[in-house]
Design a protein around this motif. Structure first.
Motif, PDB file in Angstrom:
ATOM      1  N   GLU A   1       0.832  -1.206   0.000  1.00  4.92           N
ATOM      2  CA  GLU A   1       0.000   0.000   0.000  1.00  4.92           C
ATOM      3  C   GLU A   1       0.866   1.254   0.000  1.00  4.92           C
ATOM      4  OE1 GLU A   1      -3.965  -1.629   2.395  1.00  4.92           O
ATOM      5  OE2 GLU A   1      -2.716  -0.045   3.256  1.00  4.92           O
ATOM      6  N   LEU A   2       1.938   1.222   0.782  1.00 10.34           N
ATOM      7  CA  LEU A   2       2.822   2.374   0.845  1.00 10.34           C
ATOM      8  C   LEU A   2       3.502   2.604  -0.495  1.00 10.34           C
ATOM      9  CD1 LEU A   2       4.065   4.645   2.443  1.00 10.34           C
ATOM     10  CD2 LEU A   2       5.748   3.024   3.369  1.00 10.34           C
ATOM     11  N   ARG A   3       3.924   1.530  -1.140  1.00 12.68           N
ATOM     12  CA  ARG A   3       4.520   1.676  -2.477  1.00 12.68           C
ATOM     13  C   ARG A   3       3.518   2.289  -3.452  1.00 12.68           C
ATOM     14  NH1 ARG A   3       6.261  -3.731  -1.123  1.00 12.68           N
ATOM     15  NH2 ARG A   3       8.447  -3.722  -0.493  1.00 12.68           N
ATOM     16  N   ASN A   4       2.282   1.799  -3.404  1.00 11.88           N
ATOM     17  CA  ASN A   4       1.244   2.330  -4.291  1.00 11.88           C
ATOM     18  C   ASN A   4       0.992   3.813  -4.019  1.00 11.88           C
ATOM     19  OD1 ASN A   4       0.960  -0.249  -5.332  1.00 11.88           O
ATOM     20  ND2 ASN A   4      -0.859  -0.734  -4.111  1.00 11.88           N
ATOM     21  N   LEU A   5       1.027   4.183  -2.748  1.00 10.49           N
ATOM     22  CA  LEU A   5       0.835   5.576  -2.378  1.00 10.49           C
ATOM     23  C   LEU A   5       1.942   6.452  -2.961  1.00 10.49           C
ATOM     24  CD1 LEU A   5      -0.334   7.943  -0.700  1.00 10.49           C
ATOM     25  CD2 LEU A   5       0.996   7.075   1.246  1.00 10.49           C
ATOM     26  N   MET A   6       3.194   6.012  -2.825  1.00 17.81           N
ATOM     27  CA  MET A   6       4.310   6.803  -3.331  1.00 17.81           C
ATOM     28  C   MET A   6       4.245   6.948  -4.844  1.00 17.81           C
ATOM     29  SD  MET A   6       5.715   7.623  -0.524  1.00 17.81           S
ATOM     30  CE  MET A   6       7.274   8.368  -0.978  1.00 17.81           C
ATOM     31  N   GLN A   7       3.810   5.901  -5.517  1.00 16.92           N
ATOM     32  CA  GLN A   7       3.672   5.985  -6.968  1.00 16.92           C
ATOM     33  C   GLN A   7       2.552   6.937  -7.358  1.00 16.92           C
ATOM     34  OE1 GLN A   7       3.163   1.903  -8.147  1.00 16.92           O
ATOM     35  NE2 GLN A   7       5.313   1.386  -7.800  1.00 16.92           N
ATOM     36  N   ALA A   8       1.442   6.930  -6.609  1.00 17.23           N
ATOM     37  CA  ALA A   8       0.338   7.837  -6.898  1.00 17.23           C
ATOM     38  C   ALA A   8       0.756   9.285  -6.713  1.00 17.23           C
ATOM     39  CB  ALA A   8      -0.859   7.511  -6.003  1.00 17.23           C
ATOM     40  N   LEU A   9       1.655   9.525  -5.756  1.00 15.26           N
ATOM     41  CA  LEU A   9       2.143  10.875  -5.512  1.00 15.26           C
ATOM     42  C   LEU A   9       3.221  11.289  -6.511  1.00 15.26           C
ATOM     43  CD1 LEU A   9       2.388  10.802  -1.604  1.00 15.26           C
ATOM     44  CD2 LEU A   9       0.605  11.838  -3.018  1.00 15.26           C
ATOM     45  N   LYS A  10       3.586  10.355  -7.400  1.00 12.60           N
ATOM     46  CA  LYS A  10       4.607  10.592  -8.422  1.00 12.60           C
ATOM     47  C   LYS A  10       5.963  10.878  -7.803  1.00 12.60           C
ATOM     48  CE  LYS A  10       1.359  12.179 -11.956  1.00 12.60           C
ATOM     49  NZ  LYS A  10       1.002  13.249 -12.928  1.00 12.60           N
ATOM     50  N   LEU A  11       6.212  10.220  -6.678  1.00 13.60           N
ATOM     51  CA  LEU A  11       7.525  10.254  -6.063  1.00 13.60           C
ATOM     52  C   LEU A  11       8.310   9.049  -6.568  1.00 13.60           C
ATOM     53  CD1 LEU A  11       6.384  11.278  -2.484  1.00 13.60           C
ATOM     54  CD2 LEU A  11       7.361  12.753  -4.235  1.00 13.60           C
ATOM     55  N   ASP A  12       9.534   8.883  -6.097  1.00 11.35           N
ATOM     56  CA  ASP A  12      10.362   7.786  -6.592  1.00 11.35           C
ATOM     57  C   ASP A  12       9.669   6.450  -6.415  1.00 11.35           C
ATOM     58  OD1 ASP A  12      13.587   9.150  -5.573  1.00 11.35           O
ATOM     59  OD2 ASP A  12      12.236   9.627  -7.212  1.00 11.35           O
ATOM     60  N   ALA A  13       9.693   5.622  -7.440  1.00 10.68           N
ATOM     61  CA  ALA A  13       9.064   4.300  -7.365  1.00 10.68           C
ATOM     62  C   ALA A  13       9.747   3.425  -6.332  1.00 10.68           C
ATOM     63  CB  ALA A  13       9.111   3.619  -8.736  1.00 10.68           C
ATOM     64  N   ASP A  14      11.028   3.698  -6.060  1.00 11.02           N
ATOM     65  CA  ASP A  14      11.781   2.883  -5.110  1.00 11.02           C
ATOM     66  C   ASP A  14      11.908   3.582  -3.757  1.00 11.02           C
ATOM     67  OD1 ASP A  14      12.198   0.903  -6.995  1.00 11.02           O
ATOM     68  OD2 ASP A  14      13.998   1.884  -7.774  1.00 11.02           O
ATOM     69  N   SER A  15      10.846   4.284  -3.351  1.00 10.44           N
ATOM     70  CA  SER A  15      10.920   5.034  -2.106  1.00 10.44           C
ATOM     71  C   SER A  15      10.814   4.154  -0.870  1.00 10.44           C
ATOM     72  CB  SER A  15       9.789   6.078  -2.052  1.00 10.44           C
ATOM     73  OG  SER A  15      10.025   7.078  -3.011  1.00 10.44           O
ATOM     74  N   THR A  16      10.524   2.875  -1.040  1.00 10.78           N
ATOM     75  CA  THR A  16      10.535   1.966   0.099  1.00 10.78           C
ATOM     76  C   THR A  16      11.717   1.021  -0.044  1.00 10.78           C
ATOM     77  OG1 THR A  16       8.978   0.543  -1.083  1.00 10.78           O
ATOM     78  CG2 THR A  16       8.070   2.048   0.546  1.00 10.78           C
ATOM     79  N   PRO A  17      12.348   0.649   1.047  1.00  7.74           N
ATOM     80  CA  PRO A  17      13.554  -0.172   0.978  1.00  7.74           C
ATOM     81  C   PRO A  17      13.226  -1.635   0.741  1.00  7.74           C
ATOM     82  CG  PRO A  17      12.987   0.210   3.254  1.00  7.74           C
ATOM     83  CD  PRO A  17      11.991   0.981   2.436  1.00  7.74           C
ATOM     84  N   ARG A  18      14.235  -2.393   0.448  1.00  7.37           N
ATOM     85  CA  ARG A  18      14.055  -3.839   0.345  1.00  7.37           C
ATOM     86  C   ARG A  18      13.826  -4.368   1.747  1.00  7.37           C
ATOM     87  NH1 ARG A  18      18.269  -2.789  -3.107  1.00  7.37           N
ATOM     88  NH2 ARG A  18      19.775  -3.257  -1.479  1.00  7.37           N
ATOM     89  N   GLN A  19      12.776  -5.149   1.919  1.00  7.63           N
ATOM     90  CA  GLN A  19      12.385  -5.579   3.251  1.00  7.63           C
ATOM     91  C   GLN A  19      12.470  -7.094   3.387  1.00  7.63           C
ATOM     92  OE1 GLN A  19      11.749  -3.574   5.635  1.00  7.63           O
ATOM     93  NE2 GLN A  19      11.464  -1.638   4.572  1.00  7.63           N
ATOM     94  N   ALA A  20      12.720  -7.528   4.604  1.00  8.52           N
ATOM     95  CA  ALA A  20      12.611  -8.953   4.907  1.00  8.52           C
ATOM     96  C   ALA A  20      11.137  -9.311   4.961  1.00  8.52           C
ATOM     97  CB  ALA A  20      13.273  -9.257   6.248  1.00  8.52           C
ATOM     98  N   ALA A  21      10.786 -10.487   4.504  1.00  9.11           N
ATOM     99  CA  ALA A  21       9.378 -10.906   4.491  1.00  9.11           C
ATOM    100  C   ALA A  21       8.919 -11.157   5.909  1.00  9.11           C
ATOM    101  CB  ALA A  21       9.215 -12.141   3.656  1.00  9.11           C
TER     102      ALA A  21
END
Length: 273
Positions: free
Chosen positions: A253-273
């Motif tokens: 959801e956070l990734r989708n939010l950042m993309q909707a705001l037209k911010l960097d697509a990679d604004s969230t880090p690589r996460q452990a599952a």
């Protein structure tokens, strides 16, 4: 480099402005962006308190958590009682300081119409307006006919944004991007949401805002607040709560939010599952 000023605004309290500002700021920090935050909710100051919690939790647990720049706004309750011009002068100093050091400035505004909130909207490059799944929230954007539910006219907050956009145009600045986010939605779909979505789409075409996804009503967004953490921070080393599939969904959801705001697509880090 031009600083991007984001204002999280909605004259109705409880829509989720602070929650969105917190998550966007942290996602940008993880993308190695220089971030400054300004909290104009002078009495409650949830945004500032979150980052105070973040610093304290990181120090207590030996975790290196990135922090934004927080310009000095003085004592919040005292400033809240000050004359409007005093508030405006303090805000301008804080904004100038933020612009000097940050790529992105995230400004959280109070519920209600105040001089300092209007000044923030006028300074915005992007206005982010969360709206809950309710015609009560929609009433801040547009009025509907009580019989047909047809959109009659824009409401007071839409007029506030319109004034900010007009002022920007007169000053020869770049247009303000306004995005309305469907926020704190229940997981189950409802007929009310469909009716509401239709009216939001109609009003968007009329007054000129974009519509995007916000954050659902998940416990994870609230339970990490005391630690000063978001789902973007969770990893094998940073895990104050048990991680579940709900957290994985929240990250998306956070990734989708950042993309909707037209911010960097990679604004969230690589996460452990």
């Amino acid at each position: 480099m031009t600083t991007h000023v984001m204002v999280f605004g909605n004259e109705k309290g409880g829509a989720g402005k602070s929650t969105l500002a917190i998550h966007v700021a942290c996602a940008l920090l993880h993308a190695d962006r220089r971030v400054a935050v300004i909290d104009l909710d002078l009495r409650q100051r949830s945004l500032v308190r979150f980052f105070q919690n973040r610093e304290a939790w990181g120090q207590a647990n030996g975790a290196a958590l990135t922090q934004p720049v927080i310009p000095d706004m003085g004592d919040g309750p005292t400033l809240a009682r000050a004359e409007p011009q005093v508030q405006l002068d303090q805000f301008q100093r804080a904004l100038d300081q933020a612009r000097a050091v940050a790529d992105v400035v995230c400004i959280d505004t109070p519920g209600g119409d105040t001089a300092i909130s209007r000044a923030a909207h006028a300074a915005a490059d992007q206005i982010v307006t969360p709206m809950n799944d309710s015609f009560v929230d929609f009433d801040m954007l547009g009025q509907v006919d009580p019989v047909s539910l047809e959109v009659v006219r824009p409401s007071m907050y839409a007029e506030t944004v319109w004034e900010a956009r007009k002022r920007r145009a007169l000053d020869g600045g770049t247009p303000i991007d306004w995005i309305v986010l469907s926020n704190r939605l229940a997981v189950a779909a409802a007929r009310n949401r469909q009716r509401l979505d239709e009216r939001v789409a109609l009003l968007a075409r009329r007054v000129g805002f974009r519509v995007g996804p916000g954050l659902r009503d998940r416990v994870i967004y609230r339970e990490l607040f005391p630690f000063g953490l978001t789902v973007a921070d969770l990893s094998d080393e940073i895990r104050p709560v048990a991680v579940s599939l709900a957290h994985v969904a929240a990250r998306q959801e956070l990734r989708n939010l950042m993309q909707a705001l037209k911010l960097d697509a990679d604004s969230t880090p690589r996460q452990a599952a």
